[in-house]
Motif scaffolding. Structure first.
Motif, PDB file in Angstrom:
ATOM      1  N   LEU A 273     -24.498 -20.193 -72.578  1.00  0.00           N
ATOM      2  CA  LEU A 273     -23.117 -20.642 -72.669  1.00  0.00           C
ATOM      3  C   LEU A 273     -22.565 -20.559 -74.091  1.00  0.00           C
ATOM      4  O   LEU A 273     -21.392 -20.810 -74.320  1.00  0.00           O
ATOM      5  CB  LEU A 273     -23.015 -22.080 -72.155  1.00  0.00           C
ATOM      6  N   LYS A 274     -23.432 -20.221 -75.057  1.00  0.00           N
ATOM      7  CA  LYS A 274     -23.035 -20.125 -76.464  1.00  0.00           C
ATOM      8  C   LYS A 274     -22.416 -21.441 -76.955  1.00  0.00           C
ATOM      9  O   LYS A 274     -21.453 -21.454 -77.720  1.00  0.00           O
ATOM     10  CB  LYS A 274     -22.069 -18.953 -76.671  1.00  0.00           C
ATOM     11  N   HIS A 275     -22.968 -22.530 -76.484  1.00  0.00           N
ATOM     12  CA  HIS A 275     -22.503 -23.862 -76.877  1.00  0.00           C
ATOM     13  C   HIS A 275     -23.643 -24.603 -77.554  1.00  0.00           C
ATOM     14  O   HIS A 275     -24.808 -24.266 -77.397  1.00  0.00           O
ATOM     15  CB  HIS A 275     -22.079 -24.680 -75.645  1.00  0.00           C
ATOM     16  N   SER A 276     -23.299 -25.663 -78.258  1.00  0.00           N
ATOM     17  CA  SER A 276     -24.323 -26.565 -78.764  1.00  0.00           C
ATOM     18  C   SER A 276     -23.698 -27.914 -79.043  1.00  0.00           C
ATOM     19  O   SER A 276     -22.481 -28.032 -79.224  1.00  0.00           O
ATOM     20  CB  SER A 276     -24.993 -26.013 -80.022  1.00  0.00           C
ATOM     21  N   ILE A 277     -24.542 -28.941 -79.082  1.00  0.00           N
ATOM     22  CA  ILE A 277     -24.063 -30.286 -79.370  1.00  0.00           C
ATOM     23  C   ILE A 277     -23.500 -30.364 -80.781  1.00  0.00           C
ATOM     24  O   ILE A 277     -22.602 -31.160 -81.054  1.00  0.00           O
ATOM     25  CB  ILE A 277     -25.211 -31.299 -79.156  1.00  0.00           C
ATOM     26  N   THR A 278     -23.985 -29.519 -81.687  1.00  0.00           N
ATOM     27  CA  THR A 278     -23.532 -29.556 -83.082  1.00  0.00           C
ATOM     28  C   THR A 278     -22.206 -28.817 -83.242  1.00  0.00           C
ATOM     29  O   THR A 278     -22.075 -27.911 -84.061  1.00  0.00           O
ATOM     30  CB  THR A 278     -24.586 -28.932 -84.014  1.00  0.00           C
ATOM     31  N   HIS A 279     -21.228 -29.214 -82.474  1.00  0.00           N
ATOM     32  CA  HIS A 279     -19.915 -28.580 -82.484  1.00  0.00           C
ATOM     33  C   HIS A 279     -18.890 -29.662 -82.162  1.00  0.00           C
ATOM     34  O   HIS A 279     -19.071 -30.423 -81.213  1.00  0.00           O
ATOM     35  CB  HIS A 279     -19.889 -27.458 -81.438  1.00  0.00           C
ATOM     36  N   TYR A 280     -17.837 -29.704 -82.940  1.00  0.00           N
ATOM     37  CA  TYR A 280     -16.816 -30.743 -82.804  1.00  0.00           C
ATOM     38  C   TYR A 280     -16.251 -30.803 -81.386  1.00  0.00           C
ATOM     39  O   TYR A 280     -16.152 -31.873 -80.786  1.00  0.00           O
ATOM     40  CB  TYR A 280     -15.715 -30.475 -83.825  1.00  0.00           C
ATOM     41  N   TYR A 281     -15.897 -29.636 -80.836  1.00  0.00           N
ATOM     42  CA  TYR A 281     -15.331 -29.634 -79.487  1.00  0.00           C
ATOM     43  C   TYR A 281     -16.348 -30.097 -78.459  1.00  0.00           C
ATOM     44  O   TYR A 281     -16.062 -30.954 -77.614  1.00  0.00           O
ATOM     45  CB  TYR A 281     -14.820 -28.239 -79.099  1.00  0.00           C
ATOM     46  N   HIS A 282     -17.557 -29.533 -78.500  1.00  0.00           N
ATOM     47  CA  HIS A 282     -18.540 -29.839 -77.460  1.00  0.00           C
ATOM     48  C   HIS A 282     -19.082 -31.261 -77.572  1.00  0.00           C
ATOM     49  O   HIS A 282     -19.639 -31.786 -76.606  1.00  0.00           O
ATOM     50  CB  HIS A 282     -19.673 -28.804 -77.492  1.00  0.00           C
ATOM     51  N   TRP A 283     -18.885 -31.877 -78.715  1.00  0.00           N
ATOM     52  CA  TRP A 283     -19.231 -33.298 -78.838  1.00  0.00           C
ATOM     53  C   TRP A 283     -18.062 -34.166 -78.371  1.00  0.00           C
ATOM     54  O   TRP A 283     -18.182 -34.943 -77.426  1.00  0.00           O
ATOM     55  CB  TRP A 283     -19.599 -33.650 -80.275  1.00  0.00           C
ATOM     56  N   SER A 284     -16.918 -34.021 -79.035  1.00  0.00           N
ATOM     57  CA  SER A 284     -15.804 -34.946 -78.809  1.00  0.00           C
ATOM     58  C   SER A 284     -15.071 -34.699 -77.501  1.00  0.00           C
ATOM     59  O   SER A 284     -14.616 -35.652 -76.856  1.00  0.00           O
ATOM     60  CB  SER A 284     -14.816 -34.848 -79.975  1.00  0.00           C
ATOM     61  N   ALA A 285     -14.914 -33.446 -77.106  1.00  0.00           N
ATOM     62  CA  ALA A 285     -14.121 -33.131 -75.915  1.00  0.00           C
ATOM     63  C   ALA A 285     -14.984 -32.768 -74.714  1.00  0.00           C
ATOM     64  O   ALA A 285     -14.437 -32.416 -73.669  1.00  0.00           O
ATOM     65  CB  ALA A 285     -13.159 -31.988 -76.229  1.00  0.00           C
ATOM     66  N   GLU A 286     -16.309 -32.843 -74.864  1.00  0.00           N
ATOM     67  CA  GLU A 286     -17.188 -32.641 -73.707  1.00  0.00           C
ATOM     68  C   GLU A 286     -18.148 -33.812 -73.541  1.00  0.00           C
ATOM     69  O   GLU A 286     -18.028 -34.586 -72.594  1.00  0.00           O
ATOM     70  CB  GLU A 286     -17.956 -31.324 -73.835  1.00  0.00           C
ATOM     71  N   LEU A 287     -19.102 -33.965 -74.468  1.00  0.00           N
ATOM     72  CA  LEU A 287     -20.114 -35.006 -74.298  1.00  0.00           C
ATOM     73  C   LEU A 287     -19.494 -36.401 -74.340  1.00  0.00           C
ATOM     74  O   LEU A 287     -19.637 -37.191 -73.406  1.00  0.00           O
ATOM     75  CB  LEU A 287     -21.201 -34.867 -75.369  1.00  0.00           C
ATOM     76  N   PHE A 288     -18.797 -36.729 -75.416  1.00  0.00           N
ATOM     77  CA  PHE A 288     -18.177 -38.049 -75.541  1.00  0.00           C
ATOM     78  C   PHE A 288     -17.075 -38.228 -74.506  1.00  0.00           C
ATOM     79  O   PHE A 288     -16.902 -39.302 -73.941  1.00  0.00           O
ATOM     80  CB  PHE A 288     -17.612 -38.207 -76.962  1.00  0.00           C
ATOM     81  N   PHE A 289     -16.319 -37.182 -74.298  1.00  0.00           N
ATOM     82  CA  PHE A 289     -15.221 -37.175 -73.326  1.00  0.00           C
ATOM     83  C   PHE A 289     -15.750 -37.498 -71.927  1.00  0.00           C
ATOM     84  O   PHE A 289     -15.238 -38.374 -71.236  1.00  0.00           O
ATOM     85  CB  PHE A 289     -14.596 -35.777 -73.343  1.00  0.00           C
ATOM     86  N   GLY A 290     -16.800 -36.777 -71.524  1.00  0.00           N
ATOM     87  CA  GLY A 290     -17.375 -36.990 -70.201  1.00  0.00           C
ATOM     88  C   GLY A 290     -18.044 -38.343 -70.060  1.00  0.00           C
ATOM     89  O   GLY A 290     -17.950 -38.994 -69.012  1.00  0.00           O
ATOM     90  N   PHE A 291     -18.724 -38.768 -71.127  1.00  0.00           N
ATOM     91  CA  PHE A 291     -19.367 -40.078 -71.103  1.00  0.00           C
ATOM     92  C   PHE A 291     -18.342 -41.181 -70.874  1.00  0.00           C
ATOM     93  O   PHE A 291     -18.484 -42.017 -69.984  1.00  0.00           O
ATOM     94  CB  PHE A 291     -20.121 -40.328 -72.414  1.00  0.00           C
ATOM     95  N   TRP A 292     -17.258 -41.181 -71.685  1.00  0.00           N
ATOM     96  CA  TRP A 292     -16.300 -42.277 -71.571  1.00  0.00           C
ATOM     97  C   TRP A 292     -15.520 -42.199 -70.268  1.00  0.00           C
ATOM     98  O   TRP A 292     -15.176 -43.227 -69.682  1.00  0.00           O
ATOM     99  CB  TRP A 292     -15.355 -42.311 -72.774  1.00  0.00           C
ATOM    100  N   ARG A 293     -15.256 -40.972 -69.774  1.00  0.00           N
ATOM    101  CA  ARG A 293     -14.564 -40.875 -68.482  1.00  0.00           C
ATOM    102  C   ARG A 293     -15.436 -41.454 -67.360  1.00  0.00           C
ATOM    103  O   ARG A 293     -14.939 -42.119 -66.451  1.00  0.00           O
ATOM    104  CB  ARG A 293     -14.216 -39.411 -68.175  1.00  0.00           C
TER     105      ARG A 293
END
Length: 484
Positions: A173-193
């Motif tokens: 997927l060419k993604h990683s946790i060490t990325h502003y978008y994939h942290w704030s708008a995916e991991l944190f976003f999904g967690f809080w939702r």
């Protein structure tokens, strides 16, 4: 006849009684009235309980039944299970294995919707099957079996925990946790939702009954691989939950090697591989889209957004409403070296935006995110009404905007190219997104299929500044309709 004066002895007795009652009342008030928060520094005893008690570190059932695991959040239609995002109370772990204790196993979703092996995500059916969990990762067991395994009790992991069962890198997927978008708008976003589904009455001011997360646990990640190059991830975590602790792969191993059972008070499990099996992921290619099948408040994100904005030194009410001066922010990538506008189109866009400033009184900001501090980026985003730019990480700051009827994201793509990243994130926050292909623009529900066409990552992306400026005026003119 005048009343007799009290004797000296009577005066002394009355005085002693007065002082006795005064000190008794003062002592009583000091014991039961909490001190204001600014006094805590000089009175640490206020954090203690009045009466001695044993610190509760163990859930003990002795000769009674083992308390069963409670599945808190899921959608009761198999197709729409909140795969990859699940909330449990009393989830157990022993020797690194996750245990769901239930005498009604049919009430538990297939464990592959909950947890994976947490290995790198590669393409193909064979790779998908290889990621499915085994009994060495997660098990559903009866209360009687739990007694045999756990004995008479388990050590409590208290409070709310976010357990992230993802590796550092997702190569396919060419993604990683060490990325502003994939942290704030995916991991944190999904967690809080996911977590916010437990409070359907979150207010527009961000008031919630949900306690802060106590810890974030990564069982496949070390402490060096969660921060992004711009250090925005740390800002988001430390401002959202100032007291949160973080545990990593070595901490997970520590607990496993102790050979003792632990039980989570409450845990939100995030698993990217499992989330990829959800219906919403297949629609939007966003793992954070899966929990939006759960019920929740329209203001679900505001507790996080407001904490981050307050940490940046602004009143969280900034950007609200439709009567103030609109703020247009263009995030330029012209010196980034990848995904840039045609130079002439960039210049034309900037000129058209400044005309809006001069003719309509809008505030216009043309900025390069890499040249701004974290505080500056968050403060500007929090005040922004229309945020625009080429598809890229700078648009992640849309999550700090204050949604209102005029709030808009304008994203520039190479013609025929499209990705849901910022489009889906925008709509999930209740704002409006427009994608641009030069002279054309589109918005939901009339969206193209995601495509990474040749030129998508290039430096010759066209945009018509006049069309962008005209749409800005249309969007900002909505204020008259709303205010009326």
């Amino acid at each position: 006849m005048a009343p007799p004066f009290p004797s000296r002895r009577e005066l002394v007795l009355v005085s002693l009684l007065y002082f006795f009652l005064f000190f008794l009342n003062h002592s009583h008030s000091s014991k039961h009235t909490p001190l204001p928060s600014n006094s805590l520094r000089n009175a640490p005893h206020t954090l203690q309980v009045d009466d001695p008690t044993l610190v509760q570190t163990r859930l003990s059932w002795k000769n009674g039944p083992v308390p069963e695991t409670n599945l808190i959040a899921h959608v009761p239609v198999p197709m729409f299970f909140s795969t990859g995002w699940t909330i449990f109370d009393r989830l157990y772990i022993l020797n690194g294995i996750v245990y769901i204790v239930s005498d009604d196993p049919d009430s538990i979703p297939d464990v592959s919707f909950i947890l994976s092996k947490g290995i790198p995500i590669d393409p193909g059916r064979e790779a998908e099957l290889a990621r499915l969990p085994t009994d060495e990762h997660i098990r559903v067991i009866s209360a009687e079996k739990a007694r045999q395994l756990f004995g008479t009790g388990a050590t409590i992991i208290d409070g709310a925990t976010l357990l992230v069962n993802d590796p550092y890198q997702f190569p396919y997927l060419k993604h990683s946790i060490t990325h502003y978008y994939h942290w704030s708008a995916e991991l944190f976003f999904g967690f809080w939702r996911t977590y916010s589904t437990l409070d359907p009455k979150i207010s527009a001011d961000g008031n919630t009954t949900l306690p802060s997360a106590r810890r974030i646990m990564f069982n496949h990640l070390d402490a060096q691989h969660w921060r992004d190059y711009a250090h925005m991830n740390e800002w988001v975590v430390r401002s959202s939950f100032p007291s949160v602790t973080m545990e990593f792969i070595d901490d997970w191993r520590d607990r496993a090697e102790l050979g003792k059972p632990f039980v989570f008070d409450r845990v939100v499990i995030a698993d990217r591989s499992a989330a990829m099996m959800s219906y919403n992921f297949h629609r939007y290619q966003r793992t954070a889209s899966a929990p939006f099948a759960l019920p929740g408040s329209v203001n679900w994100w505001m507790p996080i957004r407001n904490n981050v904005v307050k940490f940046a030194g602004l009143d969280p009410g900034v950007g609200r409403g439709t009567t103030g001066t609109p703020v247009i922010t263009y995030i330029s990538r012209q010196e980034w070296g990848r995904r840039m506008l045609i130079p002439e189109d960039h210049e034309k866009l900037v000129n058209e935006l400044y005309k809006l400033r001069d003719n309509h009184g809008y505030e216009v900001n043309v900025v390069e995110a890499e040249k701004m501090s974290r505080v500056e980026q968050i403060r500007l985003a929090a005040r922004t009404t229309i945020l625009m730019g080429v598809h890229g990480n700078g648009l992640t700051s849309l999550v700090w905007m204050n949604p209102n009827p005029r709030s808009t994201i304008m994203e520039f793509f190479y013609p025929q190219g499209f990705a849901h990243d910022y489009e889906y994130t925008t709509r999930a926050l209740g704002m409006t997104h427009y994608g641009f292909w030069g002279n054309e623009y589109f918005t939901s529900p009339d969206l193209p299929e995601p495509q990474y066409v040749e030129g998508f990552q290039g430096n010759s992306i066209p945009i018509n500044g006049e069309v962008v400026a005209r749409l800005c005026v249309e969007r900002l003119s909505l204020a008259f309709e709303v205010d009326d």
